[in-house]
Write an enzyme that holds these catalytic residues in place. Structure first.
Site, PDB file in Angstrom:
ATOM      1  CE1 TYR A 141      -4.083   2.077  10.008  1.00 46.41           C
ATOM      2  CE2 TYR A 141      -1.726   1.934  10.408  1.00 46.41           C
ATOM      3  CZ  TYR A 141      -2.937   1.321  10.184  1.00 46.41           C
ATOM      4  OH  TYR A 141      -3.005  -0.042  10.144  1.00 46.41           O
ATOM      5  CE  LYS A 189     -20.575   0.407   9.395  1.00 47.48           C
ATOM      6  NZ  LYS A 189     -21.256  -0.889   9.167  1.00 47.48           N
ATOM      7  CG  ASP A 249      -3.311  -8.826   7.906  1.00 42.15           C
ATOM      8  OD1 ASP A 249      -2.531  -8.094   7.263  1.00 42.15           O
ATOM      9  OD2 ASP A 249      -3.012  -9.372   8.994  1.00 42.15           O
TER      10      ASP A 249
HETATM   11  C1  IPM Z   1       0.893  -3.280   7.543  1.00 41.03           C
HETATM   12  C2  IPM Z   1       1.190  -3.329   9.007  1.00 41.03           C
HETATM   13  C3  IPM Z   1       1.431  -1.911   9.520  1.00 41.03           C
HETATM   14  C4  IPM Z   1       0.144  -1.140   9.314  1.00 41.03           C
HETATM   15  C5  IPM Z   1       1.898  -1.824  10.973  1.00 41.03           C
HETATM   16  C6  IPM Z   1       3.128  -2.651  11.223  1.00 41.03           C
HETATM   17  C7  IPM Z   1       2.117  -0.406  11.394  1.00 41.03           C
HETATM   18  O1  IPM Z   1       0.184  -3.984   9.701  1.00 41.03           O
HETATM   19  O2  IPM Z   1       1.731  -2.803   6.769  1.00 41.03           O
HETATM   20  O3  IPM Z   1      -0.175  -3.754   7.131  1.00 41.03           O
HETATM   21  O4  IPM Z   1      -0.767  -1.206  10.153  1.00 41.03           O
HETATM   22  O5  IPM Z   1       0.048  -0.451   8.295  1.00 41.03           O
HETATM   23 MN    MN Z   2      -1.326  -4.870   8.403  1.00 39.39          MN
END
Ligand code: IPM
Ligand code: MN
Length: 363
Positions: A141, A189, A249
């Site tokens: 990131y 990984k 997620d």
């Molecule tokens: C999260 C979201 C964010 C991330 C995006 C919106 C930048 O997906 O908080 O999980 O990838 O961290």
């Molecule tokens: Mn996310």
């Protein structure tokens, strides 16, 4: 207790769900004679539209002067053509970096009332209760260099971690595990990536400081399937930034909906609180969004920024009771199921609010 809270409602369903969280926080404030002062600020797509940037100076400055920040969601398809560093999401990444919180806590709890909402069989999810600790300021990131050379058809991102970055987030994971079921699963990984080998070595070293906690390592690909096959085996799951994004997620499958998941980011100047879900533009403005992720996020504010553990628990219990009564936003509704009724965002918020109110009055 005085708390200044930056209110970064953002895009899509962000404003709708944060409103429900704010209502509950105001109720707790009123009952306990606390002062929670909310500062509404622009971030994400709405900030681009108003000021041409996803993180206006004013938003950053004011948030840095607050005690906590509550964010709804960022993201708007209108800006899909923009490069990553000018999109709505960039506003969120910039504010995360500026606030400095590196430990993103993402609890995923399988509520009994939603056992039939998961595609996983109830006996697989029953009792599952995982605390993801996602490193939030490193990895792909934020790694430099990053670029896309369109003429050369070549793009580049960098996964980078220092040992110190791993150690500080690992300590948070172990400390949490000490108060839970005393197990940390570190995800990497390490069979392919040097960064993961450093990660694994640093986490193993930190584990020495916590002899009462068991450490296991999992590769991220097998972790993805273990989470679905045996979610109850995991207590604290420690991951780097991108792996944590993906696995958290995925854990929405265990809980029945991504709309259920809250998060808190600790360790920086100002704690940042946000539900895990996105801006869901397809249902924005229709009072269809599930406010539970945001309301549970409010509970995390009380727990981690206000020291109001009892009130946090009251909110979490109110959520469970509201679900047990059969109230369902569309993401957790399953058609014509006896004893269940579909409710709007505001109705769900009010049902939880009323239960919190009753519980506070009794307490
Ligand atoms: C999260 C979201 C964010 C991330 C995006 C919106 C930048 O997906 O908080 O999980 O990838 O961290
Ligand atoms: Mn996310």
């Amino acid at each position: 207790m005085n708390l200044k809270i930056a209110l970064l409602a953002g895009d899509g369903i962000g404003p709708e769900v944060t409103q429900e969280a704010v209502n509950v926080l105001n109720l707790v404030a009123e009952h306990g004679k606390h002062t929670f002062e909310f500062k509404p600020l622009l971030i994400g797509g709405v900030a681009i539209t108003a000021h041409g940037t996803p993180l206006p100076e004013e938003t950053l400055k004011t948030t840095l002067a607050c005690d906590a920040a509550l964010l709804g969601a960022v993201g708007d398809n209108k800006f899909n053509h923009l490069p990553p560093n000018t999109r709505p999401e960039a506003g969120l990444l910039q504010i995360r970096a500026a606030l400095g919180g590196f430990a993103n806590l993402r609890p995923a709890t399988a509520y009994k009332a939603l056992a039939d909402n998961s595609p996983l069989r109830p006996e697989i999810t029953e009792g599952a209760d995982i605390m993801f600790v996602r490193e939030l300021l490193g990895g792909l990131y934020f790694g430099e260099p990053r670029w896309w050379d369109k003429d050369k058809n070549l793009a580049h991102n960098t996964m980078v971690y220092t040992k110190d970055e791993v150690v500080r987030v690992a300590r948070i994971a172990f400390q949490l595990a000490q108060k839970r079921r005393k197990k940390v699963t570190s995800v990497d990984k390490a069979n392919v990536l040097e960064v993961s080998q450093l990660w694994r070595a640093a986490v193993t070293e930190v584990a020495q400081e916590f002899p009462d906690v068991t450490l296991e390592h999992q590769l991220v690909d097998s972790m993805a399937i273990h989470l679905m096959n045996r979610p109850r085996d995991f207590d604290v799951v420690l991951t780097e930034n991108l792996f944590g994004d993906i696995l958290s997620d995925e854990s929405g499958v265990i809980t029945g909906s991504l709309g259920m998941l809250p998060s808190a980011t600790l360790g920086g100047k100002v704690n940042l609180y946000e539900p895990v879900h996105g801006s869901a533009p397809d249902i924005a403005g229709q009072s269809k969004a599930n406010p539970v992720g945001a309301i549970l996020t409010a509970a995390m504010i009380l727990r981690h920024s206000a020291g109001l553990e009892r009130e946090a628990k009251i909110i979490e219990d109110a959520v469970i009771a509201t679900l047990e009564e059969g109230n369902r936003t569309t993401d957790i509704a399953r058609g014509n199921v006896a004893g269940q009724r579909t409710v709007t965002t505001t109705e769900m918020g009010k049902l939880i609010f009323d239960k919190v109110k009753t519980a506070l009055a009794k307490s």
